[in-house]
Design a protein around this motif. Sequence first.
Motif, PDB file in Angstrom:
ATOM      1  N   PHE A   1      14.892  13.072  19.493  1.00  0.00           N
ATOM      2  CA  PHE A   1      14.331  12.791  18.177  1.00  0.00           C
ATOM      3  C   PHE A   1      12.871  13.238  18.128  1.00  0.00           C
ATOM      4  O   PHE A   1      12.116  13.038  19.064  1.00  0.00           O
ATOM      5  N   GLN A   2      12.476  13.855  17.001  1.00  0.00           N
ATOM      6  CA  GLN A   2      11.089  14.275  16.806  1.00  0.00           C
ATOM      7  C   GLN A   2      10.495  13.527  15.625  1.00  0.00           C
ATOM      8  O   GLN A   2      11.144  13.342  14.601  1.00  0.00           O
ATOM      9  N   GLY A   3       9.230  13.100  15.759  1.00  0.00           N
ATOM     10  CA  GLY A   3       8.544  12.419  14.683  1.00  0.00           C
ATOM     11  C   GLY A   3       7.058  12.729  14.712  1.00  0.00           C
ATOM     12  O   GLY A   3       6.598  13.545  15.515  1.00  0.00           O
ATOM     13  N   ARG A   4       6.305  12.081  13.821  1.00  0.00           N
ATOM     14  CA  ARG A   4       4.857  12.276  13.798  1.00  0.00           C
ATOM     15  C   ARG A   4       4.158  10.993  13.416  1.00  0.00           C
ATOM     16  O   ARG A   4       4.687  10.178  12.673  1.00  0.00           O
ATOM     17  N   VAL A   5       2.926  10.849  13.945  1.00  0.00           N
ATOM     18  CA  VAL A   5       2.046   9.735  13.611  1.00  0.00           C
ATOM     19  C   VAL A   5       0.757  10.343  13.089  1.00  0.00           C
ATOM     20  O   VAL A   5       0.184  11.231  13.719  1.00  0.00           O
ATOM     21  N   ARG A   6       0.310   9.874  11.904  1.00  0.00           N
ATOM     22  CA  ARG A   6      -0.905  10.413  11.271  1.00  0.00           C
ATOM     23  C   ARG A   6      -2.100   9.500  11.487  1.00  0.00           C
ATOM     24  O   ARG A   6      -1.956   8.296  11.623  1.00  0.00           O
ATOM     25  N   ASP A   7      -3.291  10.110  11.438  1.00  0.00           N
ATOM     26  CA  ASP A   7      -4.540   9.352  11.363  1.00  0.00           C
ATOM     27  C   ASP A   7      -4.825   9.190   9.880  1.00  0.00           C
ATOM     28  O   ASP A   7      -5.290  10.122   9.222  1.00  0.00           O
ATOM     29  N   GLY A   8      -4.554   8.019   9.334  1.00  0.00           N
ATOM     30  CA  GLY A   8      -4.609   7.797   7.894  1.00  0.00           C
ATOM     31  C   GLY A   8      -5.993   7.757   7.287  1.00  0.00           C
ATOM     32  O   GLY A   8      -6.141   7.940   6.087  1.00  0.00           O
ATOM     33  N   ASN A   9      -7.050   7.567   8.094  1.00  0.00           N
ATOM     34  CA  ASN A   9      -8.386   7.439   7.510  1.00  0.00           C
ATOM     35  C   ASN A   9      -9.251   8.684   7.746  1.00  0.00           C
ATOM     36  O   ASN A   9     -10.472   8.621   7.627  1.00  0.00           O
ATOM     37  N   GLY A  10      -8.640   9.784   8.080  1.00  0.00           N
ATOM     38  CA  GLY A  10      -9.405  11.012   8.331  1.00  0.00           C
ATOM     39  C   GLY A  10     -10.303  10.860   9.537  1.00  0.00           C
ATOM     40  O   GLY A  10      -9.939  10.200  10.508  1.00  0.00           O
TER      41      GLY A  10
END
Length: 153
Positions: A105-114
Amino acid sequence: MHLLEKETTAGLANGGKSMPRLRTGHPRARRLLVVAGIALSAVLMLQTAANAHDVTANGPYDCGPFHLTLCSRGGVTRIHTEVTACDLYADGRGAFTLYWLYNGFQGRVRDGNGSASGCGDSIVTGTDNPVWYIQSCIDGGSPAIYCGAKIPA
């Protein structure tokens, strides 16, 4: 005293030939060396186990006026279950970490506050299906993304 000593030839069962034997030293010194070796091995194993699960991946060096500054950093912590993403440069492009689990499985995690203080993080799996690879990336404008190396977690 010599490291090797020869036994006397009197009463030897091998036809009177002498055989070299290794001197083993003082029993207390041997015990001390064995205990020290075991203690050192235990410390090294614990240190390796503690550090074995925290991995950091650098993103691309594509930021700044000459595109030579590190843009993002990603990581995996908590026994291969939590993924982090950090935006390191205030340029309006978002940072994220791609991850691949053991099952594919592939996914992503973002840095939401820049690039503001703090990073994005998320527990994405359990210990039975750990994060296997990570890759730190930035958005380069649709549809382009720029990433650092994909590394084992």
